[in-house]
Motif scaffolding. Structure first.
Motif, mmCIF file in Angstrom:
data_model
loop_
_atom_site.group_PDB
_atom_site.id
_atom_site.type_symbol
_atom_site.label_atom_id
_atom_site.label_comp_id
_atom_site.label_asym_id
_atom_site.label_seq_id
_atom_site.Cartn_x
_atom_site.Cartn_y
_atom_site.Cartn_z
ATOM 1 N N SER A 187 0.843 -1.199 0.000
ATOM 2 C CA SER A 187 0.000 0.000 0.000
ATOM 3 C C SER A 187 0.875 1.244 0.000
ATOM 4 C CB SER A 187 -0.947 0.000 1.197
ATOM 5 O OG SER A 187 -0.220 0.096 2.398
ATOM 6 N N ALA A 188 0.289 2.328 -0.455
ATOM 7 C CA ALA A 188 1.030 3.584 -0.620
ATOM 8 C C ALA A 188 0.161 4.735 -0.142
ATOM 9 C CB ALA A 188 1.392 3.770 -2.086
ATOM 10 N N ILE A 189 0.731 5.552 0.735
ATOM 11 C CA ILE A 189 -0.026 6.702 1.263
ATOM 12 C C ILE A 189 0.729 7.968 0.881
ATOM 13 C CG2 ILE A 189 -0.979 7.790 3.328
ATOM 14 C CD1 ILE A 189 -0.921 5.010 4.655
ATOM 15 N N CYS A 190 0.098 8.754 0.047
ATOM 16 C CA CYS A 190 0.747 9.920 -0.551
ATOM 17 C C CYS A 190 -0.018 11.182 -0.141
ATOM 18 C CB CYS A 190 0.752 9.737 -2.074
ATOM 19 S SG CYS A 190 1.396 11.124 -2.979
ATOM 20 N N LEU A 191 0.610 12.002 0.697
ATOM 21 C CA LEU A 191 -0.060 13.166 1.283
ATOM 22 C C LEU A 191 0.505 14.464 0.706
ATOM 23 C CD1 LEU A 191 0.346 11.966 4.987
ATOM 24 C CD2 LEU A 191 -1.643 11.563 3.500
ATOM 25 N N ALA A 192 -0.368 15.390 0.370
ATOM 26 C CA ALA A 192 0.053 16.746 -0.038
ATOM 27 C C ALA A 192 1.212 16.687 -1.027
ATOM 28 C CB ALA A 192 0.439 17.563 1.197
ATOM 29 N N SER A 193 1.027 15.919 -2.083
ATOM 30 C CA SER A 193 2.144 15.731 -3.008
ATOM 31 C C SER A 193 1.685 15.804 -4.462
ATOM 32 C CB SER A 193 2.838 14.409 -2.700
ATOM 33 O OG SER A 193 4.096 14.364 -3.327
ATOM 34 N N ALA A 194 2.554 15.400 -5.365
ATOM 35 C CA ALA A 194 2.253 15.542 -6.792
ATOM 36 C C ALA A 194 3.201 14.673 -7.596
ATOM 37 C CB ALA A 194 2.410 16.997 -7.220
ATOM 38 N N ALA A 195 2.809 14.376 -8.819
ATOM 39 C CA ALA A 195 3.665 13.614 -9.723
ATOM 40 C C ALA A 195 4.738 14.500 -10.342
ATOM 41 C CB ALA A 195 2.824 12.973 -10.821
ATOM 42 N N GLN A 196 4.596 15.792 -10.153
ATOM 43 C CA GLN A 196 5.627 16.744 -10.569
ATOM 44 C C GLN A 196 5.364 18.066 -9.857
ATOM 45 O OE1 GLN A 196 3.636 18.418 -14.598
ATOM 46 N NE2 GLN A 196 5.091 16.777 -14.946
ATOM 47 N N LEU A 197 6.424 18.757 -9.531
ATOM 48 C CA LEU A 197 6.285 20.051 -8.863
ATOM 49 C C LEU A 197 5.707 21.066 -9.860
ATOM 50 C CD1 LEU A 197 6.915 21.484 -6.158
ATOM 51 C CD2 LEU A 197 9.127 22.118 -7.097
ATOM 52 N N SER A 198 4.882 21.981 -9.381
ATOM 53 C CA SER A 198 4.326 23.016 -10.256
ATOM 54 C C SER A 198 5.430 23.958 -10.721
ATOM 55 C CB SER A 198 3.274 23.820 -9.498
ATOM 56 O OG SER A 198 3.901 24.636 -8.518
ATOM 57 N N ALA A 199 5.166 24.644 -11.801
ATOM 58 C CA ALA A 199 6.122 25.627 -12.322
ATOM 59 C C ALA A 199 6.378 26.712 -11.275
ATOM 60 C CB ALA A 199 5.580 26.236 -13.611
ATOM 61 N N GLN A 200 5.339 27.066 -10.526
ATOM 62 C CA GLN A 200 5.496 28.072 -9.470
ATOM 63 C C GLN A 200 6.417 27.545 -8.363
ATOM 64 O OE1 GLN A 200 2.135 29.044 -6.750
ATOM 65 N NE2 GLN A 200 2.185 31.028 -7.746
ATOM 66 N N GLY A 201 6.249 26.273 -8.020
ATOM 67 C CA GLY A 201 7.115 25.658 -7.016
ATOM 68 C C GLY A 201 8.570 25.656 -7.471
ATOM 69 N N ILE A 202 8.798 25.346 -8.739
ATOM 70 C CA ILE A 202 10.156 25.396 -9.287
ATOM 71 C C ILE A 202 10.711 26.809 -9.170
ATOM 72 C CG2 ILE A 202 11.503 25.262 -11.441
ATOM 73 C CD1 ILE A 202 9.771 22.897 -12.282
ATOM 74 N N ALA A 203 9.874 27.787 -9.469
ATOM 75 C CA ALA A 203 10.318 29.186 -9.414
ATOM 76 C C ALA A 203 10.756 29.557 -7.985
ATOM 77 C CB ALA A 203 9.200 30.113 -9.901
ATOM 78 N N PHE A 204 9.960 29.190 -6.991
ATOM 79 C CA PHE A 204 10.330 29.504 -5.598
ATOM 80 C C PHE A 204 11.629 28.784 -5.219
ATOM 81 C CE2 PHE A 204 5.797 30.840 -4.813
ATOM 82 C CZ PHE A 204 6.092 32.111 -4.363
ATOM 83 N N ASN A 205 11.773 27.519 -5.598
ATOM 84 C CA ASN A 205 13.010 26.792 -5.296
ATOM 85 C C ASN A 205 14.213 27.447 -5.972
ATOM 86 O OD1 ASN A 205 12.087 24.843 -3.551
ATOM 87 N ND2 ASN A 205 11.810 23.269 -5.118
#
Lengths: 398, 398
Positions: A187-205
């Motif tokens: 089983s897999a429990i995936c919280l507050a996540s995504a299959a890829q970071l948003s473009a905005q998230g990349i920008a902040f990083n």
């Protein structure tokens, strides 16, 4: 100093009590880790903690994937903790009778590759040069991180995990586990996540990395241990920290309140004015005390590059091989990893006929909710894990 | 170099054509500006531009309030512009037959107090010391900014403005105009703005200021002209710039695309990787060339402290004195100044029986929409201004 009384109260509340971080050495030459980006790396050391007891059948193990700046210390306290030390970062969720019930489950949490909390990373000694790797550390991916953790579980004698669980970058690792080792998790429990970071998230990083790299103390990563780009790293943390909160949670906690005044301060440039400023400064300062700037560069890059879609052609191809049951949860106030992104994972899982439960949890705390709203997670995860555990027993009996 | 052809095409497209920035000196001693924070300041110089002709009745003037890092150059081009120079920042909205129709209206735009584009600010010479003010410049508020602009319009012989218009910090000035000089405007157009900045907005500004102040070249503001905290100021701009965009607009423009590669780059720490990084670096670099770090500190603080509610007791008290007609517009993708914040203004105006039109405009461009979605603004503002203009004529005839 806290009184002995206070200290023991903290310790009483910890479910697992006294814990130790252990070190395992994996990937010894010549069987080095083959990196996703090409090249090899080894020997690799992993810092990990375990809580509970592995069953004789070795079928009750749960692996916790920590987030960007987390570590292996998910629960309990250390013998030499001072009065200020908090218990492990998910302590309330782990222990006898708790959600990750150490009377039933064997819980593992390990520091990530590239980190700075015991697992091999840019601060580790490069055996070829006898100097820290620093920026000579190779480019690493979420795939590499999971590869190392999978090797650790194999070394612990575990062929299949009952569950892999994590939030944020930890959730990305959960998805990577399912894609890379489809048979090694039930089983897999995936919280507050995504299959890829948003473009905005990349920008902040990217801006956070820029803050580190433009700090004169960065010195192309060649700073001494304990020194380094303190201001730059604190800035990177402050920027990121805002993205972990919701506007509502900042509003609730600080509003527009001034630091030490009821009204405007008309001094020229006071160091901090608004309470939220003071809080962010404190967060930045505390972070610099515990985290390494080079690790921050490597791990945010791993996060930015993570992309199950482009890596596998599609999300259904990435997640179509596993028979694990999925629990996906997002938070309505999380604007860094949105519900829309969680739903993309859910849609792909449904499309390839997998078992998936999904919920958008209500919380004002933004992305950080998965570290704060413990009661919600207890209600959500406890029965999900119980079902996985029982299905395992049923399988055994049949 | 652009060809003469290209240059003249740019110029052909500008409605108002060749313009000049003028300087006015206001608030000469002993009638210095009384600052909201206490104390006095003077003499104060204001850089401004005008387009169109003031009517003999002096009743056709529109005042444009610029945003945080804007300037008086709202339209047209300068004689000595090189081929790279863009026309004024709202050029498409201003000119003969355009929305701010210079055949009908007399349009004024002036640089804000505390700025660095000609109006008195921290970079100006303090007459008492013959040195730049730098951090000896007094604390200023949005109220002080508007006080200076109101003095300019009086000096131009204008008792009442046909309209005051602005977006973002410009919209805050519009609201301040209505609160401070209720009889001196017939209409008010407030775009993508709020009666107070959100706690999240304060947090981002605080981190931006921190980036400037922790740059070693900041030197407590005592840097030389042309030098200064270049990295810190660029970082502040990069952080802010992300908040001006929506996730969708970053996604549309850059997605997760890498800078010069179709796939991962496995170099250690390339300077920039994602296209959005490159874009933000460019924005930061360009900003440093034109903006002063000390001004950025003063103006973001003015923005953070702006709070019509706490200043007047309530928004209805703040806006209840004017008979101006209001046009309030927000953008659905703007997360820095949200529709909810615009609606608070609208609710207060309705509560005190004022004329108010409100619309939430659809746009993917986030907070920056008011600088980008010009056609939308043309459709919205042209009839609103025409009505204000006609009501003035009707009043005169009656």
């Amino acid at each position: 100093m806290a009184t002995q009384q206070e200290l023991s109260e903290t310790r009483q509340h910890s479910g697992v009590g006294l814990v130790q971080t252990r070190l395992a050495t994996l990937f010894m030459p010549p069987d080095w880790l083959k990196l996703a980006g090409g090249g090899e790396l080894g020997p690799i050391q992993v810092a990990y903690e375990t809580y509970g007891t592995l069953s004789p059948e070795k079928d009750n193990a749960i692996f916790i994937c920590h987030a960007l700046t987390g570590d292996a210390h998910a629960a309990g306290y250390y013998e030499d903790d001072d009065e200020k030390a908090k218990p492990g970062w998910w302590d309330e969720l782990i222990g006898p009778g708790r959600t990750l019930d150490t009377d039933k489950y064997f819980v593992i949490c390990a520091n990530v590759l590239g980190g700075c909390m015991g697992t091999t990373g840019p601060g580790s000694i490069n055996p070829e040069t006898n100097q820290p790797y620093r920026l000579n550390f190779p480019f690493i991916t979420v795939g590499d991180i999971v590869e190392v953790h999978a090797a650790l579980t194999r070394q612990l004698g575990i062929d299949q995990l009952l569950a892999v669980i994590g939030g944020s970058l930890g959730g990305m690792q959960v998805l990577e586990w399912a894609a890379r080792f489809p048979d090694q998790l039930r089983s897999a429990i995936c919280l507050a996540s995504a299959a890829q970071l948003s473009a905005q998230g990349i920008a902040f990083n990217a801006v956070g990395r820029r803050a580190i790299k433009t700090d004169p103390e960065f010195k192309d990563g060649e700073y001494e241990r304990g020194a380094g780009p303190r201001y730059g790293l604190a800035l990177a943390r402050m920027i990121a920290h805002i993205t972990y909160l919701s506007d509502q949670s900042i509003e609730m906690k600080f509003g527009r309140r001034l630091q030490d005044h009821d009204t405007f301060t008309y001094e020229m440039l006071p160091e901090v004015e608004f309470q939220v400023e003071s809080y962010l400064h404190y967060q930045g300062k505390r972070f610099v005390e515990r985290f390494d700037a080079n690790s921050y560069l490597y791990l945010t890059r791993a996060m930015d590059y993570f992309d199950l879609v482009s890596q596998h052609g599609s999300l259904t191809k990435a997640l179509g091989q596993t028979n694990a049951r999925f629990l996906i949860a997002s938070y309505d106030s999380d604007w860094l990893f949105t519900t829309t992104q969680s739903k993309e994972i859910v849609r792909a899982l449904i499309e390839c006929g997998k078992h998936v439960s999904f919920i958008e949890l209500k919380s004002p705390f933004g992305h950080d909710s998965f570290l704060i709203e413990i009661e919600q997670l207890q209600k959500l995860i406890t029965p999900f894990l119980a079902q996985a555990y029982e299905s395992r027993l049923a399988e055994k009996q049949s």
